[in-house]
Design a protein around this motif. Sequence first.
Motif, mmCIF file in Angstrom:
data_model
loop_
_atom_site.group_PDB
_atom_site.id
_atom_site.type_symbol
_atom_site.label_atom_id
_atom_site.label_comp_id
_atom_site.label_asym_id
_atom_site.label_seq_id
_atom_site.Cartn_x
_atom_site.Cartn_y
_atom_site.Cartn_z
ATOM 1 N N ARG A 88 0.827 -1.203 0.000
ATOM 2 C CA ARG A 88 0.000 0.000 0.000
ATOM 3 C C ARG A 88 0.865 1.258 0.000
ATOM 4 N NH1 ARG A 88 -2.936 -3.685 -0.646
ATOM 5 N NH2 ARG A 88 -2.530 -2.867 -2.726
ATOM 6 N N LEU A 89 1.944 1.269 0.777
ATOM 7 C CA LEU A 89 2.813 2.449 0.815
ATOM 8 C C LEU A 89 3.513 2.668 -0.517
ATOM 9 C CD1 LEU A 89 4.380 2.164 4.390
ATOM 10 C CD2 LEU A 89 2.601 3.742 3.615
ATOM 11 N N THR A 90 3.872 1.595 -1.194
ATOM 12 C CA THR A 90 4.482 1.735 -2.521
ATOM 13 C C THR A 90 3.509 2.407 -3.478
ATOM 14 O OG1 THR A 90 5.894 -0.187 -2.216
ATOM 15 C CG2 THR A 90 5.474 0.493 -4.481
ATOM 16 N N GLU A 91 2.256 1.973 -3.457
ATOM 17 C CA GLU A 91 1.238 2.589 -4.305
ATOM 18 C C GLU A 91 1.056 4.069 -3.974
ATOM 19 O OE1 GLU A 91 -1.608 -1.391 -4.793
ATOM 20 O OE2 GLU A 91 -2.218 0.287 -3.504
ATOM 21 N N ILE A 92 1.012 4.374 -2.698
ATOM 22 C CA ILE A 92 0.776 5.753 -2.271
ATOM 23 C C ILE A 92 1.936 6.662 -2.663
ATOM 24 C CG2 ILE A 92 0.621 7.205 -0.203
ATOM 25 C CD1 ILE A 92 -1.056 4.888 1.046
ATOM 26 N N TYR A 93 3.151 6.222 -2.405
ATOM 27 C CA TYR A 93 4.305 7.084 -2.651
ATOM 28 C C TYR A 93 4.638 7.231 -4.135
ATOM 29 C CZ TYR A 93 5.481 8.075 2.174
ATOM 30 O OH TYR A 93 5.454 8.561 3.455
ATOM 31 N N THR A 94 3.997 6.461 -4.992
ATOM 32 C CA THR A 94 4.211 6.627 -6.428
ATOM 33 C C THR A 94 3.024 7.306 -7.096
ATOM 34 O OG1 THR A 94 3.366 4.367 -6.774
ATOM 35 C CG2 THR A 94 5.764 4.663 -6.630
ATOM 36 N N ASN A 95 2.076 7.801 -6.300
ATOM 37 C CA ASN A 95 0.909 8.512 -6.818
ATOM 38 C C ASN A 95 0.808 9.850 -6.097
ATOM 39 O OD1 ASN A 95 -1.830 9.506 -7.028
ATOM 40 N ND2 ASN A 95 -2.436 7.502 -7.797
ATOM 41 N N PRO A 96 1.112 10.959 -6.777
ATOM 42 C CA PRO A 96 1.158 12.268 -6.099
ATOM 43 C C PRO A 96 -0.152 12.649 -5.405
ATOM 44 C CG PRO A 96 2.170 12.405 -8.273
ATOM 45 C CD PRO A 96 1.529 11.051 -8.187
ATOM 46 N N VAL A 97 -1.288 12.333 -6.012
ATOM 47 C CA VAL A 97 -2.568 12.696 -5.397
ATOM 48 C C VAL A 97 -2.792 11.898 -4.120
ATOM 49 C CG1 VAL A 97 -5.069 12.720 -5.695
ATOM 50 C CG2 VAL A 97 -3.578 13.369 -7.602
ATOM 51 N N ARG A 98 -2.573 10.590 -4.203
ATOM 52 C CA ARG A 98 -2.762 9.752 -3.021
ATOM 53 C C ARG A 98 -1.762 10.116 -1.925
ATOM 54 N NH1 ARG A 98 -3.550 3.524 -3.617
ATOM 55 N NH2 ARG A 98 -4.159 3.946 -1.462
ATOM 56 N N LEU A 99 -0.544 10.461 -2.313
ATOM 57 C CA LEU A 99 0.461 10.848 -1.325
ATOM 58 C C LEU A 99 0.045 12.118 -0.595
ATOM 59 C CD1 LEU A 99 3.174 10.444 0.052
ATOM 60 C CD2 LEU A 99 4.252 11.669 -1.860
ATOM 61 N N ALA A 100 -0.511 13.076 -1.335
ATOM 62 C CA ALA A 100 -0.958 14.325 -0.705
ATOM 63 C C ALA A 100 -2.054 14.059 0.315
ATOM 64 C CB ALA A 100 -1.438 15.298 -1.780
ATOM 65 N N VAL A 101 -3.010 13.184 -0.050
ATOM 66 C CA VAL A 101 -4.077 12.854 0.888
ATOM 67 C C VAL A 101 -3.522 12.100 2.094
ATOM 68 C CG1 VAL A 101 -6.201 11.536 1.193
ATOM 69 C CG2 VAL A 101 -5.834 12.818 -0.921
ATOM 70 N N PHE A 102 -2.647 11.150 1.848
ATOM 71 C CA PHE A 102 -2.035 10.348 2.907
ATOM 72 C C PHE A 102 -1.324 11.234 3.929
ATOM 73 C CE2 PHE A 102 1.721 7.934 4.407
ATOM 74 C CZ PHE A 102 1.110 6.820 4.964
ATOM 75 N N LEU A 103 -0.513 12.161 3.440
ATOM 76 C CA LEU A 103 0.217 13.059 4.344
ATOM 77 C C LEU A 103 -0.728 14.048 5.019
ATOM 78 C CD1 LEU A 103 3.403 13.758 2.177
ATOM 79 C CD2 LEU A 103 3.153 12.172 4.108
ATOM 80 N N GLY A 104 -1.802 14.434 4.321
ATOM 81 C CA GLY A 104 -2.785 15.320 4.926
ATOM 82 C C GLY A 104 -3.507 14.668 6.087
#
Length: 429
Positions: A88-104
Amino acid sequence: MHAEPALARNLPARRRRRLRGLAAAAVLAACAIAPVSGPIGSAAAQAAPLREVMFVGNNWDGTADVINPSGDFAKIGRIDVVPDKAQRLTEIYTNPVRLAVFLGIRATAGEGHDQLVDDLYSTPDGSALVASRPSFGDVVSIDLTTGKVRWRFQVSGYRADHMAVSPDGTKVAVSASLGKTVHVLDINTGKQLGSFASGDKPHESIFTADGKYIWNMSIGNVETDLDDPSLDWTKGDRHITIADATTYKVVKTIDMRSRLDAFGRKDLSNAVRPAVFTPDFSKLYFQVSFFNGFIEYDVATDKITRIRTLPKNPATSDDRTTFVNDSRHHGLSMSPDGAKLCVAGTMDDYATVVDRATLQEGPLVTASKPYWATVSGDGRDCVISESGADQVTAIDFATGRKVVSVPVGDHPQRVRIAHIPAGWTSPTT
């Protein structure tokens, strides 16, 4: 961010026992997420006798503790709710939109932590745990024997929140808090049966006892610091959405703003938080943002009938920006006979049992950021999650006194009655 036999999410013991004979196979797939292959559960597992337990979701460490549902509430085992974390973290960190939501999520609702398990239930056959994972934006089923993911459903908007299970155990409703949507999933076939739109940040959902309707509460933008009453308009659209649980069409909306105003409480927020119905579903009790107390609403007359303000902790700041996600009090349950309410005074660091007839509170039981309240398997105790002390605590409904506290994982939140196979041993140590 609440757990009651009166609510269909945590069924009375007599109704839960009727669910034990149901067999359920769970394969959910949606939003271009491929189902996980493999056996869903053997016939022997489905026919095996079940044991009643409680699941405790430890939000910040991504585990679920399994404890006795009454008595000593002793720990039975632990389940890893994020066995696929690396993927799941690999998917998130390679998708800018998902990464922004994750960090938010980490920076706001997570208080600097990832939110790895919000809500959780067992399947009717007791073979799997189903959990919503806010930071991963999904719902997963974890096999209780192997500890592996059976299926995964990704919600709209990248953040999953509270869930509810229908009285017959066949449907799961999950709030997609950033998608303004409630998804309803068939727990047997794995298909999304439907969905309906809500207000901003859908949160709590409740199935009516007959299974015909779903009540969903949207709480608005609780992650901002625009908490002054003059800025209430920035919090978004907050209302109750009532949807048909068969057609998934919205049949009614209720904005508590006008009801609160009519009662003379224009000062209170209309963001409905934890809520619980009376056993006959004639009255709804609920908490709202920023308020140390609760509200009584009569369903038939569509009016607020009583409001109870509970004591403040002198050590608690009145600065609204210090309240976690706008929730001064967060957690509400009711005794099976409907006579007592149990209130988690989150920011005031106590819980108390309230007589429903008089609305008089009992002893204030000291607790560290209690974040949820539910009912024990035998109906005698209110069980709260102390997110600030990493423990759950049982409080006797009859006396209002503390019974016992049991250590659990990091930042416990939701606590639910569940079922596992008799003789089950934890796949995670």
